[in-house]
Design a protein around this motif. Structure first.
Motif, PDB file in Angstrom:
ATOM      1  N   ALA A  12       0.945  -0.745   0.574  1.00 51.97           N
ATOM      2  CA  ALA A  12       0.289   0.217  -0.029  1.00 51.97           C
ATOM      3  C   ALA A  12       0.894   1.088   0.253  1.00 51.97           C
ATOM      4  N   ALA A  13       2.187   1.621   0.817  1.00 49.21           N
ATOM      5  CA  ALA A  13       2.767   2.813   0.515  1.00 49.21           C
ATOM      6  C   ALA A  13       3.325   2.664  -0.639  1.00 49.21           C
ATOM      7  N   ARG A  14       3.718   1.267  -1.261  1.00 53.12           N
ATOM      8  CA  ARG A  14       4.679   1.955  -2.625  1.00 53.12           C
ATOM      9  C   ARG A  14       3.266   2.240  -3.281  1.00 53.12           C
ATOM     10  N   ARG A  15       2.219   2.128  -3.664  1.00 48.46           N
ATOM     11  CA  ARG A  15       1.121   2.219  -4.441  1.00 48.46           C
ATOM     12  C   ARG A  15       1.160   3.693  -4.415  1.00 48.46           C
ATOM     13  N   LEU A  16       1.213   4.122  -2.679  1.00 48.05           N
ATOM     14  CA  LEU A  16       0.551   5.313  -2.195  1.00 48.05           C
ATOM     15  C   LEU A  16       2.121   6.323  -2.873  1.00 48.05           C
ATOM     16  N   ASP A  17       2.629   6.274  -2.388  1.00 50.24           N
ATOM     17  CA  ASP A  17       3.712   6.809  -3.464  1.00 50.24           C
ATOM     18  C   ASP A  17       3.684   6.998  -4.219  1.00 50.24           C
ATOM     19  N   ALA A  18       3.578   6.383  -5.401  1.00 53.43           N
ATOM     20  CA  ALA A  18       3.870   6.415  -6.781  1.00 53.43           C
ATOM     21  C   ALA A  18       2.768   7.448  -7.108  1.00 53.43           C
TER      22      ALA A  18
END
Length: 250
Positions: free
Chosen positions: A238-244
């Protein structure tokens, strides 16, 4: 409590929602929940006892995904809530495990509330109808009640602005082969539910955040969001997704 990931509009926490949510002490406009249905033998597919009552103080409005079996098995857990409606998410591909039953290509999302319905935010859900018009569409009450509605005045959407009421069966492709989480919901099914039950700029809480699809949908629709995820592997996804979705400052 320190978030696992955060920006100006989204906070993601790692931990059991039964411990994290009371510690946060937040007041939100809407809860969007996709709990474990407890329909498989997988380790993560376990219903957290008492969670519907636990989220009731957080918001007076909640969308909850599930199956008919799940809602019937857990009906007593929703005693603190009142059911307003249900929608059906029709997928292009099913996930049925039995060969002696109809292939299941749908899931249900139920909308719950407590308190006064008129003070519970609910925007009229509309979509383009393909019909031409230049006026202002709206609900119109009929002069007489339809037979099957008894004394309830029949209401229709006049569609003069080229819209119609959104149907209760929503056809949205699932993320088969592309999902970051086994039960990830596509933005196409989350967006209309959030827009319906949470005002723009309002706060959405997802107690089972998974790979962050609700947080993503809330932020893209102009809402704030708080998510809680117990599994660090999915919290990291989720963190990687939101970072993107975060653009660097100019």
């Amino acid at each position: 409590m320190k978030p696992y990931w955060e920006d100006d509009t989204v906070h993601l926490y790692l931990g059991d929602m039964r411990e994290v949510l009371p510690a946060l002490g937040v007041q939100a406009d809407l809860v969007v929940a996709d709990p474990p249905y407890t329909e498989t033998s997988l380790a993560w597919d376990r219903w957290p006892d008492g969670w519907p009552a636990l989220v009731a103080p957080v918001a007076s409005s909640m969308w909850c995904f599930g199956s008919m079996r799940m809602f019937l098995d857990r009906r007593d857990d929703f005693d603190t809530w009142r059911l307003s409606q249900d929608i059906v998410w029709e997928k292009q591909n099913g996930s049925g495990f039995a060969t002696d039953r109809f292939k299941r290509v749908h899931e249900v999302a139920t909308h719950w509330y407590h308190g006064d319905w008129h003070s519970t935010h609910h925007a009229v859900p509309t979509e383009k109808s393909g019909r031409r018009g230049g006026g202002e569409g709206g609900l119109r009450a009929g002069a007489t009640a339809r037979e099957h509605t008894g004394k309830i005045a029949a209401k229709t959407w006049d569609g003069s602005d080229g819209t119609r009421l959104l149907r209760s069966v929503l056809k949205v492709s699932n993320l088969h082969g592309r999902a970051l989480h086994p039960t990830e919901k596509p933005l196409g099914i989350l967006d209309p539910l959030i827009r319906y039950a949470c005002p723009e700029g309002g706060l959405v809480v997802d107690p089972f955040a998974g790979s962050g699809s609700t947080l993503d949908a809330a932020r893209q629709s102009g809402r704030r969001a708080i998510g809680i995820e117990a599994n660090e592997e999915y919290a990291e996804a989720a963190a990687r997704r939101l970072d993107a979705l975060v653009f660097p400052a100019a």
